[in-house]
Scaffold this motif. Structure first.
Motif, PDB file in Angstrom:
ATOM      1  N   UNK A  14       0.816  -1.216   0.000  1.00 44.65           N
ATOM      2  CA  UNK A  14       0.000   0.000   0.000  1.00 44.65           C
ATOM      3  C   UNK A  14       0.851   1.268   0.000  1.00 44.65           C
ATOM      4  N   UNK A  15       2.153   1.125   0.314  1.00 47.52           N
ATOM      5  CA  UNK A  15       3.077   2.261   0.265  1.00 47.52           C
ATOM      6  C   UNK A  15       4.488   1.739   0.053  1.00 47.52           C
ATOM      7  N   UNK A  16       5.280   2.455  -0.745  1.00 43.88           N
ATOM      8  CA  UNK A  16       6.696   2.132  -0.915  1.00 43.88           C
ATOM      9  C   UNK A  16       7.465   3.400  -1.252  1.00 43.88           C
ATOM     10  N   UNK A  17       8.670   3.506  -0.683  1.00 46.69           N
ATOM     11  CA  UNK A  17       9.511   4.655  -1.023  1.00 46.69           C
ATOM     12  C   UNK A  17      10.447   4.338  -2.181  1.00 46.69           C
ATOM     13  N   UNK A  18      10.279   3.152  -2.776  1.00 44.78           N
ATOM     14  CA  UNK A  18      11.078   2.786  -3.928  1.00 44.78           C
ATOM     15  C   UNK A  18      12.299   1.946  -3.618  1.00 44.78           C
ATOM     16  N   UNK A  19      12.533   1.653  -2.355  1.00 48.00           N
ATOM     17  CA  UNK A  19      13.675   0.827  -1.988  1.00 48.00           C
ATOM     18  C   UNK A  19      13.552  -0.567  -2.596  1.00 48.00           C
ATOM     19  N   UNK A  29       1.861  -4.238  -7.345  1.00 48.90           N
ATOM     20  CA  UNK A  29       1.856  -2.866  -7.850  1.00 48.90           C
ATOM     21  C   UNK A  29       0.693  -2.113  -7.214  1.00 48.90           C
ATOM     22  N   UNK A  30       0.775  -0.779  -7.140  1.00 49.66           N
ATOM     23  CA  UNK A  30      -0.273  -0.008  -6.451  1.00 49.66           C
ATOM     24  C   UNK A  30      -1.687  -0.270  -6.962  1.00 49.66           C
ATOM     25  N   UNK A  31      -1.817  -0.552  -8.261  1.00 43.83           N
ATOM     26  CA  UNK A  31      -3.157  -0.768  -8.807  1.00 43.83           C
ATOM     27  C   UNK A  31      -3.806  -2.025  -8.226  1.00 43.83           C
ATOM     28  N   UNK A  32      -2.997  -3.017  -7.828  1.00 47.02           N
ATOM     29  CA  UNK A  32      -3.552  -4.207  -7.167  1.00 47.02           C
ATOM     30  C   UNK A  32      -4.238  -3.808  -5.864  1.00 47.02           C
ATOM     31  N   UNK A  33      -3.526  -3.019  -5.083  1.00 47.12           N
ATOM     32  CA  UNK A  33      -4.078  -2.564  -3.802  1.00 47.12           C
ATOM     33  C   UNK A  33      -5.317  -1.690  -4.009  1.00 47.12           C
ATOM     34  N   UNK A  34      -5.255  -0.809  -5.002  1.00 49.74           N
ATOM     35  CA  UNK A  34      -6.389   0.073  -5.279  1.00 49.74           C
ATOM     36  C   UNK A  34      -7.624  -0.736  -5.660  1.00 49.74           C
ATOM     37  N   UNK A  35      -7.427  -1.802  -6.413  1.00 53.45           N
ATOM     38  CA  UNK A  35      -8.566  -2.621  -6.844  1.00 53.45           C
ATOM     39  C   UNK A  35      -9.230  -3.295  -5.643  1.00 53.45           C
ATOM     40  N   UNK A  36      -8.433  -3.890  -4.757  1.00 52.42           N
ATOM     41  CA  UNK A  36      -9.004  -4.556  -3.589  1.00 52.42           C
ATOM     42  C   UNK A  36      -9.733  -3.540  -2.705  1.00 52.42           C
ATOM     43  N   UNK A  37      -9.156  -2.353  -2.547  1.00 49.91           N
ATOM     44  CA  UNK A  37      -9.826  -1.308  -1.758  1.00 49.91           C
ATOM     45  C   UNK A  37     -11.170  -0.917  -2.363  1.00 49.91           C
ATOM     46  N   UNK A  38     -11.246  -0.922  -3.698  1.00 52.25           N
ATOM     47  CA  UNK A  38     -12.495  -0.542  -4.364  1.00 52.25           C
ATOM     48  C   UNK A  38     -13.617  -1.536  -4.093  1.00 52.25           C
ATOM     49  N   UNK A  39     -13.263  -2.750  -3.650  1.00 49.54           N
ATOM     50  CA  UNK A  39     -14.262  -3.770  -3.326  1.00 49.54           C
ATOM     51  C   UNK A  39     -14.780  -3.634  -1.894  1.00 49.54           C
ATOM     52  N   UNK A 214      -3.491  -6.424   4.423  1.00 48.10           N
ATOM     53  CA  UNK A 214      -4.242  -7.658   4.219  1.00 48.10           C
ATOM     54  C   UNK A 214      -5.715  -7.324   4.408  1.00 48.10           C
ATOM     55  N   UNK A 215      -6.584  -8.023   3.680  1.00 45.86           N
ATOM     56  CA  UNK A 215      -7.992  -7.657   3.669  1.00 45.86           C
ATOM     57  C   UNK A 215      -8.873  -8.827   4.057  1.00 45.86           C
ATOM     58  N   UNK A 216      -9.914  -8.513   4.818  1.00 53.46           N
ATOM     59  CA  UNK A 216     -10.932  -9.508   5.160  1.00 53.46           C
ATOM     60  C   UNK A 216     -12.271  -9.089   4.562  1.00 53.46           C
ATOM     61  N   UNK A 217     -12.954 -10.081   3.987  1.00 48.60           N
ATOM     62  CA  UNK A 217     -14.284  -9.884   3.460  1.00 48.60           C
ATOM     63  C   UNK A 217     -15.246 -10.848   4.133  1.00 48.60           C
ATOM     64  N   UNK A 218     -16.385 -10.357   4.590  1.00 48.96           N
ATOM     65  CA  UNK A 218     -17.407 -11.212   5.163  1.00 48.96           C
ATOM     66  C   UNK A 218     -18.263 -11.759   4.020  1.00 48.96           C
TER      67      UNK A 218
END
Length: 219
Positions: A14-19, A29-39, A214-218
């Motif tokens: 969800x965050x990286x400084x590029x290290x 990649x950030x878009x993976x995280x963005x997609x899960x958040x959109x759900x 990490x995400x939990x869905x009921x």
């Protein structure tokens, strides 16, 4: 698990400084995280990784606790050539400590042994500490050598009846002390859960370079 791993279920950066990624670190990649958040997940569990280049402050903070526990019977030693009996003891400790953790995946001893051996490097200057109290094995800490001068602190495990005594702080002291003696200049702290007791320990001179969710869905 979405990422095909029982070790890192539903976890995304969800965050990286590029290290650069460290050994064994999963990536996304950030878009993976963005997609899960959109759900709209029902719960989010957060982790982070950090790096330290100056060990002086952490040694100063942790040394008094380490010294007091040594007086009471603590002994932390490097394990260079773990034998089968040692792995059997570590397997028991791991099962007791982590079996109730979120996302825990049980391994048979044979699977555990393959995993342990595959992740060890016989060339590494530091890979394992055993934690003894009154001559009883009560825990361990595991490390991964990134390079000649970078060590990753991966896992510290203490039996439940010996927790909240300060042993985690003592392990931190011994880990950094040995890292200096062995020539490491930087320490990476891998995948620490937010609000973990380690996370709450004073952390001067520490740079967080990656965060994960990490995400939990009921269902």
């Amino acid at each position: 698990p979405i990422q095909g791993s029982t070790y890192f279920p539903y976890r995304f950066i969800s965050f990286s400084n590029g290290m650069d990624f460290f050994k064994g670190e999963f990536f996304s990649i950030p878009s993976d995280n963005d997609y899960i958040l959109s759900l709209k997940p029902d719960n989010i569990i957060k982790y982070k990784s950090a790096i330290r280049e100056d060990f002086n402050e952490i040694l100063k903070i942790t040394k008094p606790v380490y010294n007091k526990l040594v007086e009471k019977g603590l002994r932390i030693e490097v394990v260079n050539n773990p034998d089968l009996d040692f792995y059997k003891e570590i397997y028991k400790i791991t099962t007791i400590i982590f079996s109730e953790n979120w996302g825990y995946k049980n391994l048979s001893f044979e699977e555990f042994l393959k995993f342990a051996n595959s992740s060890q490097s016989i060339q590494a200057k530091l890979s394992l500490h055993k934690v003894m109290f009154d001559d009883k094995l009560v825990g361990f800490s595991r490390y991964v050598e990134e390079s000649d001068d970078i060590i990753t602190f991966k896992t510290a495990a203490i039996l439940p009846e010996y927790q909240k005594m300060g042993l985690g702080i003592a392990i931190a002291y011994k880990g950094h002390e040995d890292a200096i003696d062995l020539g490491y200049k930087k320490a990476i702290y891998a995948l620490v859960r937010f609000n973990n007791r380690v996370d709450r320990m004073p952390q001067p001179d520490l740079v967080n370079f990656r965060e994960y969710s990490s995400y939990e869905f009921n269902l």
